[in-house]
Motif scaffolding. Structure first.
Motif, PDB file in Angstrom:
ATOM      1  N   ILE A   1      19.096  10.913 -27.161  1.00 22.69           N
ATOM      2  CA  ILE A   1      17.941  11.662 -26.669  1.00 22.69           C
ATOM      3  C   ILE A   1      18.223  13.165 -26.763  1.00 22.69           C
ATOM      4  N   GLY A   2      19.426  13.573 -26.383  1.00 20.37           N
ATOM      5  CA  GLY A   2      19.805  14.979 -26.482  1.00 20.37           C
ATOM      6  C   GLY A   2      19.784  15.489 -27.914  1.00 20.37           C
ATOM      7  N   LEU A   3      20.248  14.677 -28.850  1.00 22.23           N
ATOM      8  CA  LEU A   3      20.235  15.091 -30.254  1.00 22.23           C
ATOM      9  C   LEU A   3      18.812  15.266 -30.778  1.00 22.23           C
ATOM     10  N   VAL A   4      17.928  14.347 -30.431  1.00 17.79           N
ATOM     11  CA  VAL A   4      16.523  14.493 -30.840  1.00 17.79           C
ATOM     12  C   VAL A   4      15.925  15.747 -30.216  1.00 17.79           C
ATOM     13  N   GLY A   5      16.185  15.951 -28.936  1.00 15.51           N
ATOM     14  CA  GLY A   5      15.690  17.150 -28.258  1.00 15.51           C
ATOM     15  C   GLY A   5      16.267  18.422 -28.850  1.00 15.51           C
ATOM     16  N   ALA A   6      17.525  18.381 -29.265  1.00 16.59           N
ATOM     17  CA  ALA A   6      18.159  19.559 -29.856  1.00 16.59           C
ATOM     18  C   ALA A   6      17.504  19.935 -31.180  1.00 16.59           C
ATOM     19  N   VAL A   7      17.147  18.931 -31.964  1.00 13.36           N
ATOM     20  CA  VAL A   7      16.459  19.212 -33.236  1.00 13.36           C
ATOM     21  C   VAL A   7      15.105  19.866 -32.961  1.00 13.36           C
ATOM     22  N   LEU A   8      14.371  19.344 -31.994  1.00  9.87           N
ATOM     23  CA  LEU A   8      13.076  19.941 -31.635  1.00  9.87           C
ATOM     24  C   LEU A   8      13.256  21.374 -31.141  1.00  9.87           C
ATOM     25  N   ALA A   9      14.216  21.578 -30.252  1.00  8.33           N
ATOM     26  CA  ALA A   9      14.463  22.926 -29.727  1.00  8.33           C
ATOM     27  C   ALA A   9      14.882  23.877 -30.845  1.00  8.33           C
ATOM     28  N   ALA A  10      15.662  23.380 -31.789  1.00  6.13           N
ATOM     29  CA  ALA A  10      16.118  24.217 -32.899  1.00  6.13           C
ATOM     30  C   ALA A  10      14.959  24.670 -33.778  1.00  6.13           C
ATOM     31  N   VAL A  11      14.017  23.780 -34.022  1.00  6.21           N
ATOM     32  CA  VAL A  11      12.860  24.142 -34.854  1.00  6.21           C
ATOM     33  C   VAL A  11      12.107  25.295 -34.195  1.00  6.21           C
ATOM     34  N   TRP A  12      11.822  25.159 -32.899  1.00 10.29           N
ATOM     35  CA  TRP A  12      11.078  26.213 -32.207  1.00 10.29           C
ATOM     36  C   TRP A  12      11.932  27.465 -31.998  1.00 10.29           C
ATOM     37  N   GLY A  13      13.221  27.287 -31.812  1.00  7.21           N
ATOM     38  CA  GLY A  13      14.101  28.440 -31.712  1.00  7.21           C
ATOM     39  C   GLY A  13      14.149  29.231 -33.006  1.00  7.21           C
ATOM     40  N   PHE A  14      14.133  28.527 -34.128  1.00  4.02           N
ATOM     41  CA  PHE A  14      14.175  29.222 -35.414  1.00  4.02           C
ATOM     42  C   PHE A  14      12.886  30.003 -35.662  1.00  4.02           C
ATOM     43  N   ILE A  15      11.764  29.494 -35.165  1.00  2.00           N
ATOM     44  CA  ILE A  15      10.502  30.239 -35.287  1.00  2.00           C
ATOM     45  C   ILE A  15      10.634  31.578 -34.558  1.00  2.00           C
ATOM     46  N   ASP A  16      11.217  31.556 -33.361  1.00  2.00           N
ATOM     47  CA  ASP A  16      11.436  32.795 -32.611  1.00  2.00           C
ATOM     48  C   ASP A  16      12.476  33.676 -33.305  1.00  2.00           C
ATOM     49  N   TYR A  17      13.513  33.069 -33.835  1.00  2.00           N
ATOM     50  CA  TYR A  17      14.585  33.798 -34.530  1.00  2.00           C
ATOM     51  C   TYR A  17      14.024  34.592 -35.707  1.00  2.00           C
ATOM     52  N   ALA A  18      13.089  34.003 -36.414  1.00  2.00           N
ATOM     53  CA  ALA A  18      12.513  34.657 -37.597  1.00  2.00           C
ATOM     54  C   ALA A  18      11.780  35.948 -37.246  1.00  2.00           C
ATOM     55  N   GLN A  19      11.377  36.119 -35.988  1.00  2.00           N
ATOM     56  CA  GLN A  19      10.672  37.322 -35.547  1.00  2.00           C
ATOM     57  C   GLN A  19      11.598  38.503 -35.315  1.00  2.00           C
ATOM     58  N   LEU A  20      12.881  38.252 -35.183  1.00  2.00           N
ATOM     59  CA  LEU A  20      13.815  39.310 -34.801  1.00  2.00           C
ATOM     60  C   LEU A  20      14.127  40.218 -35.981  1.00  2.00           C
ATOM     61  N   GLY A  21      14.125  41.510 -35.712  1.00  2.00           N
ATOM     62  CA  GLY A  21      14.441  42.481 -36.749  1.00  2.00           C
ATOM     63  C   GLY A  21      15.876  42.342 -37.215  1.00  2.00           C
TER      64      GLY A  21
ATOM     65  N   THR B   1      22.968  38.571 -31.638  1.00  2.00           N
ATOM     66  CA  THR B   1      23.149  37.655 -30.508  1.00  2.00           C
ATOM     67  C   THR B   1      22.505  36.314 -30.810  1.00  2.00           C
ATOM     68  N   ALA B   2      21.304  36.341 -31.372  1.00  2.00           N
ATOM     69  CA  ALA B   2      20.599  35.098 -31.702  1.00  2.00           C
ATOM     70  C   ALA B   2      21.346  34.316 -32.783  1.00  2.00           C
ATOM     71  N   THR B   3      21.977  35.000 -33.710  1.00  2.00           N
ATOM     72  CA  THR B   3      22.738  34.312 -34.759  1.00  2.00           C
ATOM     73  C   THR B   3      23.940  33.590 -34.151  1.00  2.00           C
ATOM     74  N   ILE B   4      24.616  34.225 -33.217  1.00  2.00           N
ATOM     75  CA  ILE B   4      25.739  33.564 -32.534  1.00  2.00           C
ATOM     76  C   ILE B   4      25.224  32.382 -31.718  1.00  2.00           C
ATOM     77  N   HIS B   5      24.116  32.577 -31.011  1.00  2.00           N
ATOM     78  CA  HIS B   5      23.473  31.517 -30.222  1.00  2.00           C
ATOM     79  C   HIS B   5      23.141  30.316 -31.117  1.00  2.00           C
ATOM     80  N   LEU B   6      22.533  30.582 -32.245  1.00  2.00           N
ATOM     81  CA  LEU B   6      22.163  29.537 -33.195  1.00  2.00           C
ATOM     82  C   LEU B   6      23.407  28.817 -33.716  1.00  2.00           C
TER      83      LEU B   6
END
Length: 169
Positions: A66-86, A94-99
């Motif tokens: 369940i955690g792995l499935v949730g992590a994939v979902l969170a990663a998809v939405w996290g990457f959408i936010d990541y793409a906004q960063l200059g 910081t986001a790159t290290i987080h990712l």
């Protein structure tokens, strides 16, 4: 605040899929893997002291899945936010290290799951799996701290200060 600055762009979603302004989806989705993986560790601990560990052993690996499935979902939405960063900003670094840490955590939990499923005795808590869970959660804690830094220090996907002031009038 001009919409053209990296700081302003980091507050606004590029797409509605990321969640509306001031209400990003990524932070709520991360609660799925965090909760599931913490619960799997609790199941391991109960399994270690229980006279009948088998249901806790099975519960732990189900929670890891369940955690792995949730992590994939969170990663998809996290990457959408990541793409906004200059690029070349402290927030992006910081986001790159987080990712990167989160990808490492996912790999740890995949290995953890494979260790558990390949164990000769499926009715006992896997000590190697237990240790991998502890290490994975420790790394996840560091990554979560960085995620908090992104939101609370750098204001990524957080409403701007003028909007925040509405709550104090």
């Amino acid at each position: 605040m001009s919409q053209n600055t990296p700081h302003a762009r980091a507050k606004h979603p590029r797409t509605a899929l990321a969640g509306p302004y001031g209400h990003p989806f990524h932070p709520i989705l991360v609660t799925i893997p965090i909760g599931a993986w913490i619960a799997s560790l609790v199941f391991d601990i109960i399994g270690l002291v229980s006279n009948d560990p088998e249901p806790y052993v099975r519960g732990a690996w189900v929670l890891i899945v369940i955690g792995l499935v949730g992590a994939v979902l969170a990663a998809v939405w996290g990457f959408i936010d990541y793409a906004q960063l200059g690029r070349s900003t402290a927030a992006r670094r910081t986001a790159t290290i987080h990712l990167t840490l989160n990808l490492g955590v996912v790999v740890l939990f995949v290995v953890d799951l494979l260790v558990r499923l390949s164990a000769d005795d499926q009715d006992e808590v896997s000590i190697v799996g237990f240790v991998l869970s502890i290490v994975g959660l420790a790394v996840l804690g560091v990554s979560g701290w960085l995620g908090g830094k992104l939101a609370y220090r750098y204001g990524v996907r957080v409403a701007d200060e003028r909007t925040q002031m509405e709550g104090f009038r």
